[in-house]
Design a protein around this motif. Structure first.
Motif, short mmCIF file in Angstrom:
data_model
loop_
_atom_site.label_atom_id
_atom_site.label_comp_id
_atom_site.label_asym_id
_atom_site.label_seq_id
_atom_site.Cartn_x
_atom_site.Cartn_y
_atom_site.Cartn_z
N GLU A 98 0.85 -1.18 0.00
CA GLU A 98 0.00 0.00 0.00
C GLU A 98 0.89 1.23 0.00
N ASP A 99 0.44 2.26 -0.67
CA ASP A 99 1.17 3.52 -0.65
C ASP A 99 0.95 4.21 0.69
N GLY A 100 1.93 4.96 1.10
CA GLY A 100 1.81 5.73 2.33
C GLY A 100 2.18 4.91 3.55
N GLY A 101 1.79 5.39 4.67
CA GLY A 101 2.08 4.71 5.93
C GLY A 101 2.92 5.57 6.85
N LEU A 102 3.84 6.33 6.28
CA LEU A 102 4.70 7.17 7.10
C LEU A 102 3.90 8.23 7.85
N LEU A 103 2.97 8.87 7.16
CA LEU A 103 2.16 9.89 7.82
C LEU A 103 1.31 9.30 8.93
N SER A 104 0.81 8.08 8.73
CA SER A 104 0.02 7.42 9.77
C SER A 104 0.86 7.15 11.01
N ILE A 105 2.07 6.64 10.81
CA ILE A 105 2.95 6.36 11.94
C ILE A 105 3.34 7.65 12.65
N LEU A 106 3.66 8.69 11.89
CA LEU A 106 4.02 9.97 12.49
C LEU A 106 2.86 10.57 13.27
N PHE A 107 1.64 10.46 12.70
CA PHE A 107 0.46 10.96 13.40
C PHE A 107 0.23 10.18 14.69
N LEU A 108 0.35 8.84 14.63
CA LEU A 108 0.17 8.02 15.82
C LEU A 108 1.20 8.40 16.88
N TYR A 109 2.45 8.53 16.49
CA TYR A 109 3.50 8.86 17.44
C TYR A 109 3.28 10.25 18.05
N ALA A 110 2.87 11.22 17.23
CA ALA A 110 2.59 12.56 17.74
C ALA A 110 1.41 12.53 18.72
N ALA A 111 0.38 11.76 18.40
CA ALA A 111 -0.78 11.64 19.30
C ALA A 111 -0.37 11.01 20.63
N MET A 112 0.52 10.03 20.58
CA MET A 112 0.96 9.38 21.81
C MET A 112 1.85 10.31 22.64
N ILE A 113 2.68 11.12 21.97
CA ILE A 113 3.49 12.11 22.70
C ILE A 113 2.59 13.14 23.36
N PHE A 114 1.57 13.61 22.64
CA PHE A 114 0.63 14.55 23.23
C PHE A 114 -0.10 13.92 24.40
N SER A 115 -0.53 12.67 24.25
CA SER A 115 -1.23 11.97 25.32
C SER A 115 -0.34 11.80 26.54
N LEU A 116 0.92 11.46 26.30
CA LEU A 116 1.87 11.33 27.41
C LEU A 116 2.03 12.67 28.12
N TRP A 117 2.17 13.73 27.36
CA TRP A 117 2.30 15.05 27.98
C TRP A 117 1.03 15.41 28.75
N TRP A 118 -0.13 15.16 28.15
CA TRP A 118 -1.41 15.53 28.75
C TRP A 118 -1.64 14.82 30.08
N PHE A 119 -1.39 13.52 30.11
CA PHE A 119 -1.72 12.74 31.31
C PHE A 119 -0.60 12.69 32.34
N TRP A 120 0.64 12.78 31.94
CA TRP A 120 1.74 12.56 32.87
C TRP A 120 2.54 13.81 33.19
N ILE A 121 2.75 14.69 32.25
CA ILE A 121 3.63 15.84 32.47
C ILE A 121 2.83 17.09 32.84
N LYS A 122 1.74 17.34 32.13
CA LYS A 122 0.94 18.55 32.36
C LYS A 122 0.43 18.61 33.79
N LYS A 123 -0.07 17.53 34.33
CA LYS A 123 -0.61 17.53 35.69
C LYS A 123 0.46 17.86 36.71
N ARG A 124 1.67 17.36 36.49
CA ARG A 124 2.76 17.68 37.40
C ARG A 124 3.08 19.16 37.38
N ASN A 125 3.11 19.75 36.19
CA ASN A 125 3.41 21.18 36.08
C ASN A 125 2.36 22.01 36.80
N ILE A 126 1.09 21.67 36.67
CA ILE A 126 0.03 22.38 37.36
C ILE A 126 0.17 22.22 38.85
N THR A 127 0.47 20.98 39.31
CA THR A 127 0.64 20.73 40.74
C THR A 127 1.85 21.48 41.28
#
Length: 134
Positions: A98-127
């Motif tokens: 199939e053509d493509g795939g790189l953008l999907s992997i990059l989007f998934l990785y970016a979403a997981m980095i955002f999720s990690l920041w949202w749930f684990w890092i952001k709360k600590r900064n607020i606290t």
């Protein structure tokens, strides 16, 4: 509804660090231990970057089906390809591209980095800010 929301939030909270670790580990595993059945299918991509990006196995009694998905990054990353090699215990061998795939992997990785920041890092900064203000 509140229970479903809590389930999804908890699921993504713990999914993000796991995915962020598994994606590079899976690529490393594919590099260190190449799957012999996939060598012929991937031989035409000599000189391109080939990463193992997914693995799947199915078992049912004596029947076994295995497929590995590889991300092929060419000189022009926009024209990346995804190649899936599937074999089963009956001797069937199938390769799908199939053509493509790189953008999907990059989007998934970016979403997981955002999720990690949202749930684990952001709360600590607020606290830390609220405890530092006191």
């Amino acid at each position: 509804m509140q229970m479903i929301k809590k389930f999804f939030l908890t699921f993504f909270k713990y999914l993000s660090p796991v995915v962020l670790l598994l994606l590079p580990l899976m690529a490393l595993y594919g590099f260190l231990y190449p799957w012999p059945e996939a060598k012929t299918a991937l031989s035409k991509y000599h000189g391109e970057m080939v990463f193992l990006s997914g693995m799947k196995s199915e078992y049912s009694g004596s029947y076994e089906k295995r497929s590995n998905t590889y991300l092929i990054i060419k000189a022009d990353p926009i024209s990346s390809e995804t190649v899936t090699v599937t074999t089963d215990s009956n001797g069937m061998y199938e390769v799908t591209q199939e053509d493509g795939g790189l953008l999907s992997i990059l989007f998934l990785y970016a979403a997981m980095i955002f999720s990690l920041w949202w749930f684990w890092i952001k709360k600590r900064n607020i606290t830390e800010r609220s405890s530092g203000a006191q």
